[in-house]
Scaffold this active site. Structure first.
Site, PDB file in Angstrom:
ATOM      1  N   GLU A 113       0.852  -1.196   0.000  1.00 45.22           N
ATOM      2  CA  GLU A 113       0.000   0.000   0.000  1.00 45.22           C
ATOM      3  C   GLU A 113       0.884   1.241   0.000  1.00 45.22           C
ATOM      4  O   GLU A 113       2.104   1.146   0.165  1.00 45.22           O
ATOM      5  CB  GLU A 113      -0.932  -0.007   1.222  1.00 45.22           C
ATOM      6  CG  GLU A 113      -1.977  -1.112   1.143  1.00 45.22           C
ATOM      7  CD  GLU A 113      -2.883  -1.180   2.363  1.00 45.22           C
ATOM      8  OE1 GLU A 113      -2.586  -0.541   3.383  1.00 45.22           O
ATOM      9  OE2 GLU A 113      -3.892  -1.881   2.272  1.00 45.22           O
ATOM     10  N   HIS A 241      -9.022   9.351   3.163  1.00 46.68           N
ATOM     11  CA  HIS A 241      -8.599   8.285   2.254  1.00 46.68           C
ATOM     12  C   HIS A 241      -8.813   8.782   0.836  1.00 46.68           C
ATOM     13  O   HIS A 241      -9.875   9.315   0.517  1.00 46.68           O
ATOM     14  CB  HIS A 241      -9.408   7.011   2.509  1.00 46.68           C
ATOM     15  CG  HIS A 241      -8.775   5.790   1.919  1.00 46.68           C
ATOM     16  ND1 HIS A 241      -8.697   5.598   0.551  1.00 46.68           N
ATOM     17  CD2 HIS A 241      -8.175   4.726   2.484  1.00 46.68           C
ATOM     18  CE1 HIS A 241      -8.073   4.441   0.319  1.00 46.68           C
ATOM     19  NE2 HIS A 241      -7.745   3.902   1.479  1.00 46.68           N
ATOM     20  N   ARG A 288      -0.806   8.814   1.721  1.00 42.52           N
ATOM     21  CA  ARG A 288      -2.190   9.269   1.546  1.00 42.52           C
ATOM     22  C   ARG A 288      -2.397  10.772   1.545  1.00 42.52           C
ATOM     23  O   ARG A 288      -3.265  11.282   0.847  1.00 42.52           O
ATOM     24  CB  ARG A 288      -3.020   8.721   2.701  1.00 42.52           C
ATOM     25  CG  ARG A 288      -3.594   7.440   2.333  1.00 42.52           C
ATOM     26  CD  ARG A 288      -4.401   6.895   3.444  1.00 42.52           C
ATOM     27  NE  ARG A 288      -4.347   5.469   3.241  1.00 42.52           N
ATOM     28  CZ  ARG A 288      -4.811   4.594   4.059  1.00 42.52           C
ATOM     29  NH1 ARG A 288      -5.359   4.983   5.180  1.00 42.52           N
ATOM     30  NH2 ARG A 288      -4.732   3.324   3.790  1.00 42.52           N
ATOM     31  N   HIS A 349     -11.389   9.443   6.950  1.00 34.42           N
ATOM     32  CA  HIS A 349     -11.143   8.011   7.107  1.00 34.42           C
ATOM     33  C   HIS A 349     -10.587   7.637   8.478  1.00 34.42           C
ATOM     34  O   HIS A 349     -10.987   6.639   9.069  1.00 34.42           O
ATOM     35  CB  HIS A 349     -10.165   7.593   6.012  1.00 34.42           C
ATOM     36  CG  HIS A 349      -9.815   6.139   5.985  1.00 34.42           C
ATOM     37  ND1 HIS A 349     -10.740   5.163   5.716  1.00 34.42           N
ATOM     38  CD2 HIS A 349      -8.638   5.499   6.187  1.00 34.42           C
ATOM     39  CE1 HIS A 349     -10.154   3.972   5.747  1.00 34.42           C
ATOM     40  NE2 HIS A 349      -8.873   4.154   6.051  1.00 34.42           N
ATOM     41  N   ARG A 384      -0.733   8.824   9.126  1.00 33.45           N
ATOM     42  CA  ARG A 384      -0.580   7.381   9.397  1.00 33.45           C
ATOM     43  C   ARG A 384      -0.196   6.623   8.138  1.00 33.45           C
ATOM     44  O   ARG A 384      -0.767   6.821   7.064  1.00 33.45           O
ATOM     45  CB  ARG A 384      -1.902   6.828   9.916  1.00 33.45           C
ATOM     46  CG  ARG A 384      -1.903   5.313  10.065  1.00 33.45           C
ATOM     47  CD  ARG A 384      -3.244   4.843  10.548  1.00 33.45           C
ATOM     48  NE  ARG A 384      -4.258   5.065   9.552  1.00 33.45           N
ATOM     49  CZ  ARG A 384      -4.846   4.107   8.827  1.00 33.45           C
ATOM     50  NH1 ARG A 384      -4.480   2.834   8.974  1.00 33.45           N
ATOM     51  NH2 ARG A 384      -5.789   4.388   7.968  1.00 33.45           N
TER      52      ARG A 384
HETATM   53  P1  FAD Z   1     -13.621   0.382  16.267  1.00 32.58           P
HETATM   54  O1  FAD Z   1     -13.332  -0.852  15.549  1.00 32.58           O
HETATM   55  O2  FAD Z   1     -14.190   1.505  15.513  1.00 32.58           O
HETATM   56  O3  FAD Z   1     -14.625   0.028  17.448  1.00 32.58           O
HETATM   57  C1  FAD Z   1     -15.219   1.062  18.210  1.00 32.58           C
HETATM   58  C2  FAD Z   1     -16.222   0.444  19.158  1.00 32.58           C
HETATM   59  O4  FAD Z   1     -16.613   1.402  20.141  1.00 32.58           O
HETATM   60  C3  FAD Z   1     -17.506  -0.032  18.502  1.00 32.58           C
HETATM   61  O5  FAD Z   1     -17.878  -1.257  19.083  1.00 32.58           O
HETATM   62  C4  FAD Z   1     -18.531   1.029  18.915  1.00 32.58           C
HETATM   63  O6  FAD Z   1     -19.849   0.562  18.994  1.00 32.58           O
HETATM   64  C5  FAD Z   1     -18.016   1.345  20.310  1.00 32.58           C
HETATM   65  N1  FAD Z   1     -18.454   2.622  20.839  1.00 32.58           N
HETATM   66  C6  FAD Z   1     -18.172   3.859  20.376  1.00 32.58           C
HETATM   67  N2  FAD Z   1     -18.745   4.785  21.168  1.00 32.58           N
HETATM   68  C7  FAD Z   1     -19.404   4.114  22.140  1.00 32.58           C
HETATM   69  C8  FAD Z   1     -20.209   4.500  23.240  1.00 32.58           C
HETATM   70  N3  FAD Z   1     -20.466   5.777  23.528  1.00 32.58           N
HETATM   71  N4  FAD Z   1     -20.725   3.536  24.017  1.00 32.58           N
HETATM   72  C9  FAD Z   1     -20.512   2.220  23.752  1.00 32.58           C
HETATM   73  N5  FAD Z   1     -19.771   1.793  22.723  1.00 32.58           N
HETATM   74  C10 FAD Z   1     -19.226   2.739  21.939  1.00 32.58           C
HETATM   75  N6  FAD Z   1      -6.788   0.095   9.326  1.00 32.58           N
HETATM   76  C11 FAD Z   1      -5.800  -0.755   9.010  1.00 32.58           C
HETATM   77  O7  FAD Z   1      -4.819  -0.883   9.750  1.00 32.58           O
HETATM   78  N7  FAD Z   1      -5.892  -1.505   7.885  1.00 32.58           N
HETATM   79  C12 FAD Z   1      -6.949  -1.432   7.031  1.00 32.58           C
HETATM   80  O8  FAD Z   1      -7.007  -2.134   6.032  1.00 32.58           O
HETATM   81  C13 FAD Z   1      -7.973  -0.512   7.329  1.00 32.58           C
HETATM   82  N8  FAD Z   1      -9.023  -0.374   6.494  1.00 32.58           N
HETATM   83  C14 FAD Z   1     -10.041   0.441   6.862  1.00 32.58           C
HETATM   84  C15 FAD Z   1     -11.166   0.514   6.037  1.00 32.58           C
HETATM   85  C16 FAD Z   1     -12.252   1.272   6.417  1.00 32.58           C
HETATM   86  C17 FAD Z   1     -13.462   1.364   5.521  1.00 32.58           C
HETATM   87  C18 FAD Z   1     -12.228   1.978   7.645  1.00 32.58           C
HETATM   88  C19 FAD Z   1     -13.397   2.796   8.089  1.00 32.58           C
HETATM   89  C20 FAD Z   1     -11.095   1.936   8.455  1.00 32.58           C
HETATM   90  C21 FAD Z   1     -10.002   1.168   8.065  1.00 32.58           C
HETATM   91  N9  FAD Z   1      -8.863   1.085   8.864  1.00 32.58           N
HETATM   92  C22 FAD Z   1      -7.867   0.228   8.525  1.00 32.58           C
HETATM   93  C23 FAD Z   1      -8.817   1.738  10.166  1.00 32.58           C
HETATM   94  C24 FAD Z   1      -9.132   0.703  11.257  1.00 32.58           C
HETATM   95  O9  FAD Z   1     -10.158  -0.136  10.788  1.00 32.58           O
HETATM   96  C25 FAD Z   1      -9.559   1.348  12.541  1.00 32.58           C
HETATM   97  O10 FAD Z   1      -8.652   2.347  12.917  1.00 32.58           O
HETATM   98  C26 FAD Z   1      -9.621   0.308  13.659  1.00 32.58           C
HETATM   99  O11 FAD Z   1     -10.380  -0.786  13.274  1.00 32.58           O
HETATM  100  C27 FAD Z   1     -10.185   0.931  14.912  1.00 32.58           C
HETATM  101  O12 FAD Z   1     -10.397  -0.094  15.844  1.00 32.58           O
HETATM  102  P2  FAD Z   1     -10.904   0.286  17.283  1.00 32.58           P
HETATM  103  O13 FAD Z   1     -11.004  -0.983  18.056  1.00 32.58           O
HETATM  104  O14 FAD Z   1     -10.081   1.371  17.853  1.00 32.58           O
HETATM  105  O15 FAD Z   1     -12.357   0.936  17.047  1.00 32.58           O
HETATM  106  C1  SIN Z   2      -7.242   0.528   2.711  1.00 29.39           C
HETATM  107  O1  SIN Z   2      -7.490  -0.657   2.571  1.00 29.39           O
HETATM  108  O2  SIN Z   2      -6.937   1.294   1.791  1.00 29.39           O
HETATM  109  C2  SIN Z   2      -7.321   1.085   4.073  1.00 29.39           C
HETATM  110  C3  SIN Z   2      -6.073   0.786   4.771  1.00 29.39           C
HETATM  111  C4  SIN Z   2      -5.935   1.640   5.985  1.00 29.39           C
HETATM  112  O3  SIN Z   2      -6.761   2.508   6.253  1.00 29.39           O
HETATM  113  O4  SIN Z   2      -4.931   1.440   6.661  1.00 29.39           O
END
Ligand code: FAD
Ligand code: SIN
Length: 523
Positions: A113, A241, A288, A349, A384
């Protein structure tokens, strides 16, 4: 009603779930999630997770790529630690049942990537996040010490403030005793008392009109910690993104993974011309911030609403094999990506800043840890590197678990915490007051605090948000608490943090570009 747990985990993404699994042998754990367990940013991750896993790659290269991308603001020791711990953390994911794609010799099939000098992205086709989320849910549901509370919304963390004491940003020791949680099915607000609380509430994408984030990404954890007088930083670094599928009728926007550019897809303007060579030698595979700004510039100069991503020159069967979901999604949208260009535009993103945590994932509030996208760890700096965020989440969830396990024996539940006080409140008069204000926040943030900023735009955003803040606080004080009003309050709070921290940065660096200060300051 009061519930007592050793560990309270707010959030069911990769950060919250992996922490819960790691501490669950040391005490009773509650996972609270505001929707269903799988409604997370984690579920949507496509590209994968970065880690050095083969002999052509090495830690030094991954460290260097991360530092280059972070544009001078990464904390070196943090980068070094996260990169070096990656293989061990990947192994734990595999042990929990996550299946990463392998090649015919059984080695990981690695994608590349933007900003990466090597193929080092482990993935499960183009739906890596869903694979991780499903495996973690299975493991969590099988653990007898973990209780899951879906459709439960965390309103505020509980501190000395709720014992009637004055808490300010100067209070030397602020402590977290748990959180007030709204059960959406009964509309009852429960008091969850915990010895240790982990905030893992994810990002803030929904403060913008166009975002790849699911609607849960309202910055709740960051807003709660900020209101509780905890430290939040680097909020100006919002990552857009470059390639979300252009479809104004769809929110969130569907992501076209960067791995597709790693596979050979190229960006073109609407007249079919390549343009990235004008901006960076790495062309479509530059980091990015550079690609998103280039697209933004081309769209503005030409008056277009999108550019194209072209993968038509690649082998059609290979494309379908590597990107089955994207292929199908675009086909449903009327585009056969093996024959036609994909219309794409940038979308909010990822957030690089957030709740400041130390190497043990401890926030500035005692007994309160944080991990995942809601945090500032120092890994990302001003921008990032792709696929470093799932990695950051598991490394810091692990750090939090190791530290919390040693603390838990020393801690007791706090007594005499009052129930949530809803005296003098009534049902909100009109929902339109909330939904319209949400739209206004989205409009303000997208118009004035997007990819390119200026002093005037930031000041205008600040003034508009101030009005929305006053109106919403007044509505909140007189309304029965609901998820909708809390989320509105939270997006205003985090929007305010993005704007004010952007105003303080008098330079352009990484994801923060201000036309009034186009140069970088000396570090
Ligand atoms: P999340 O997975 O967002 O989980 C947050 C949780 O908190 C959820 O369960 C939500 O319900 C809960 N929550 C929030 N507020 C409250 C509240 N007030 N009360 C109770 N629960 C609450 N990163 C990579 O490294 N590689 C990738 O390929 C990649 N692709 C991506 C593609 C997309 C489309 C997106 C949107 C993001 C991508 N990212 C990627 C970024 C990555 O997915 C996120 O940064 C990461 O998954 C965040 O994980 P997390 O556990 O911190 O939060
Ligand atoms: C992507 O698959 O392009 C998202 C990867 C990321 O947000 O790290």
């Amino acid at each position: 009603m009061t519930h007592k747990f050793d560990f309270l985990v707010i959030g069911s993404g990769i950060a919250g779930m992996s922490f819960a699994l790691k501490v669950a042998d040391r005490g009773k754990v509650a996972i609270v999630s505001k929707n269903e367990l799988e409604d997370t940013n984690t579920f949507y991750a496509q590209g994968g997770i970065a880690s050095v896993t083969n002999s052509t790659d090495n830690f030094e290269k991954h460290i260097e790529d991360t530092l280059n991308c972070g544009d001078g603001l990464c904390v070196n020791a943090v980068v070094e630690r996260v990169v070096r711990e990656a293989p061990a953390q990947i192994k734990e994911l595999v042990d929990w049942g996550v299946k990463f794609d392998t090649d015919s010799r059984g080695s990981f099939d690695l994608h590349k990537e933007g900003g990466h000098s090597e193929h080092r992205i482990l993935h499960h086709k183009d739906s890596t996040g869903a694979e991780i989320q499903k495996s973690l849910i299975k493991a969590v549901k099988n653990h007898p010490n973990i209780s899951v509370f879906e459709n439960n919304f965390a309103i505020e963390i509980i501190t000395q403030h709720h014992l009637g004491q004055k808490v300010t940003r100067q209070t030397p020791v602020i402590e977290c005793y748990g959180a007030y949680i709204l059960d959406e099915k009964t509309n009852y607000i429960h008091t969850f008392l915990s010895k240790i609380t982990l905030i893992a509430t994810g990002g803030i994408g929904t403060i913008y009109q166009t975002t790849t984030n699911p609607m849960i990404a309202t910055g709740d954890g960051i807003a709660m910690v900020y209101r509780a007088k905890g430290t939040v930083r680097d909020m100006e670094f919002v990552q857009f993104h470059p390639t979300a599928l252009y479809n104004p009728n769809e929110r969130p926007s569907f992501l076209i993974t960067e791995a597709m550019r790693g596979y050979g897809a190229v960006l073109r303007t609407k007249n079919g011309k390549e343009f990235m060579h004008k901006y960076d030698d790495r062309k479509s595979l530059a980091p990015r911030d550079i690609v998103a700004r280039a697209i933004d510039n081309e769209m503005k100069n030409r008056g277009d609403e999108h550019v194209y991503l072209d993968v038509t020159h690649k082998d059609a069967e290979e494309t379908k094999k590597h990107f089955p979901n994207i292929y199908q999604k675009c086909l449903d949208f009327g585009i056969d990506i093996t024959k036609e260009y994909i219309p794409v535009a940038p979308a909010a993103h990822f957030l690089c800043g957030g709740i400041e945590v130390d190497k043990d994932a401890r926030s500035s509030i005692h007994r309160l840890y944080a991990a995942g996208e809601c945090t500032y760890t120092g890994l990302h700096g001003a921008n990032r590197l792709a696929s470093n965020s799932l990695l950051e989440a598991i490394v810091y969830a692990d750090a939090a678990a190791k530290h919390a396990e040693n603390e838990i024996e020393k801690l007791k539940h706090q007594e005499n915490i009052p129930n949530w006080n809803d005296e003098g409140t009534s049902l909100p008069e009109e929902m339109i007051l909330i939904t319209q204000s949400e739209r206004e926040v989205n409009f303000v943030m997208s118009s004035y605090v997007g990819i390119v900023r200026s002093n005037l735009r930031l000041k205008r955003a600040y003034d508009r948000l101030e009005i929305l803040y006053q109106e919403t606080e007044s509505l909140f004080q007189r309304s029965v608490v609901s998820k909708q009003i809390c989320e509105l309050r939270n997006i205003i709070n985090v929007g305010y943090l993005v704007i004010t921290q952007a105003m303080q940065r008098k330079e352009s660096r990484g994801l923060h570009y201000n036309i009034d200060y186009p140069e970088k300051n000396k570090l």
